[in-house]
Design a protein around this motif. Structure first.
Motif, PDB file in Angstrom:
ATOM      1  N   TYR A 124       0.817  -1.213   0.000  1.00  0.00           N
ATOM      2  CA  TYR A 124       0.000   0.000   0.000  1.00  0.00           C
ATOM      3  C   TYR A 124       0.852   1.264   0.000  1.00  0.00           C
ATOM      4  O   TYR A 124       0.472   2.273  -0.605  1.00  0.00           O
ATOM      5  CB  TYR A 124      -0.986  -0.002   1.173  1.00  0.00           C
ATOM      6  N   ARG A 125       1.999   1.226   0.632  1.00  0.00           N
ATOM      7  CA  ARG A 125       2.900   2.382   0.600  1.00  0.00           C
ATOM      8  C   ARG A 125       3.340   2.658  -0.833  1.00  0.00           C
ATOM      9  O   ARG A 125       3.299   3.795  -1.309  1.00  0.00           O
ATOM     10  CB  ARG A 125       4.124   2.123   1.497  1.00  0.00           C
ATOM     11  N   GLU A 126       3.725   1.607  -1.543  1.00  0.00           N
ATOM     12  CA  GLU A 126       4.180   1.766  -2.924  1.00  0.00           C
ATOM     13  C   GLU A 126       3.028   2.137  -3.853  1.00  0.00           C
ATOM     14  O   GLU A 126       3.208   2.958  -4.765  1.00  0.00           O
ATOM     15  CB  GLU A 126       4.877   0.501  -3.401  1.00  0.00           C
ATOM     16  N   LEU A 127       1.841   1.562  -3.640  1.00  0.00           N
ATOM     17  CA  LEU A 127       0.678   1.922  -4.465  1.00  0.00           C
ATOM     18  C   LEU A 127       0.342   3.407  -4.353  1.00  0.00           C
ATOM     19  O   LEU A 127      -0.154   4.011  -5.302  1.00  0.00           O
ATOM     20  CB  LEU A 127      -0.548   1.096  -4.057  1.00  0.00           C
ATOM     21  N   GLN A 128       0.618   3.972  -3.186  1.00  0.00           N
ATOM     22  CA  GLN A 128       0.313   5.385  -2.965  1.00  0.00           C
ATOM     23  C   GLN A 128       1.538   6.275  -3.159  1.00  0.00           C
ATOM     24  O   GLN A 128       1.519   7.456  -2.810  1.00  0.00           O
ATOM     25  CB  GLN A 128      -0.302   5.563  -1.581  1.00  0.00           C
ATOM     26  N   ASN A 129       2.588   5.700  -3.747  1.00  0.00           N
ATOM     27  CA  ASN A 129       3.813   6.445  -4.048  1.00  0.00           C
ATOM     28  C   ASN A 129       4.371   7.192  -2.840  1.00  0.00           C
ATOM     29  O   ASN A 129       4.817   8.331  -2.957  1.00  0.00           O
ATOM     30  CB  ASN A 129       3.586   7.414  -5.217  1.00  0.00           C
ATOM     31  N   LEU A 130       4.335   6.538  -1.697  1.00  0.00           N
ATOM     32  CA  LEU A 130       4.897   7.110  -0.479  1.00  0.00           C
ATOM     33  C   LEU A 130       6.272   6.498  -0.236  1.00  0.00           C
ATOM     34  O   LEU A 130       6.431   5.280  -0.306  1.00  0.00           O
ATOM     35  CB  LEU A 130       4.021   6.803   0.736  1.00  0.00           C
ATOM     36  N   LEU A 134       5.926   8.147   4.712  1.00  0.00           N
ATOM     37  CA  LEU A 134       5.018   7.371   5.555  1.00  0.00           C
ATOM     38  C   LEU A 134       5.264   7.702   7.027  1.00  0.00           C
ATOM     39  O   LEU A 134       4.308   7.871   7.788  1.00  0.00           O
ATOM     40  CB  LEU A 134       5.181   5.873   5.297  1.00  0.00           C
ATOM     41  N   GLU A 145       3.529  10.960   7.772  1.00  0.00           N
ATOM     42  CA  GLU A 145       2.079  10.792   7.868  1.00  0.00           C
ATOM     43  C   GLU A 145       1.691  10.139   9.194  1.00  0.00           C
ATOM     44  O   GLU A 145       0.691  10.517   9.808  1.00  0.00           O
ATOM     45  CB  GLU A 145       1.550   9.968   6.685  1.00  0.00           C
ATOM     46  N   PHE A 149      -3.274   5.041   4.784  1.00  0.00           N
ATOM     47  CA  PHE A 149      -3.520   4.469   3.461  1.00  0.00           C
ATOM     48  C   PHE A 149      -4.973   4.600   3.018  1.00  0.00           C
ATOM     49  O   PHE A 149      -5.307   4.287   1.878  1.00  0.00           O
ATOM     50  CB  PHE A 149      -3.117   2.993   3.431  1.00  0.00           C
ATOM     51  N   LYS A 150      -5.853   5.023   3.950  1.00  0.00           N
ATOM     52  CA  LYS A 150      -7.291   5.140   3.685  1.00  0.00           C
ATOM     53  C   LYS A 150      -7.872   3.795   3.232  1.00  0.00           C
ATOM     54  O   LYS A 150      -8.572   3.683   2.239  1.00  0.00           O
ATOM     55  CB  LYS A 150      -7.576   6.233   2.653  1.00  0.00           C
TER      56      LYS A 150
END
Length: 88
Positions: free
Chosen positions: A21-27, A32, A35, A70-71
């Motif tokens: 999820y971190r990579e999917l959200q380009n974080l 991270l 956040e 990540f919502k």
């Protein structure tokens, strides 16, 4: 000295999903951490690295914070984790 309890040699079961999820959200790991800090959860880049690489436990409040950042739901954070358990 206490030992860390493991589940079939795993320290946590959500690390792979945290990375996904971190990579999917380009974080980045650094972003991270920022956040998480905004939610009151102090984490360092090394913490994220160790969680993603199954070298560190994830506390319940950290799991909740990941889901908020990540919502996603906690169910999403724990998706595909049944494989870590012995199946009957």
């Amino acid at each position: 000295m206490s030992t860390i309890r493991k589940l079939n040699n795993n320290v946590n079961i959500v690390g792979t999903n945290v990375k996904k999820y971190r990579e999917l959200q380009n974080l980045s790991q650094e972003n991270l951490c920022r956040e998480m800090q905004l939610l009151g959860v102090t984490m360092y880049i090394a913490d994220i690295y160790e969680i993603e690489n199954n070298k560190r436990l994830v506390k319940d409040f950290e799991a909740k914070a990941f889901s908020l950042v990540f919502k996603i739901s906690l169910d999403d954070l724990y998706e595909n984790t049944n494989k870590f358990f012995y199946q009957k």
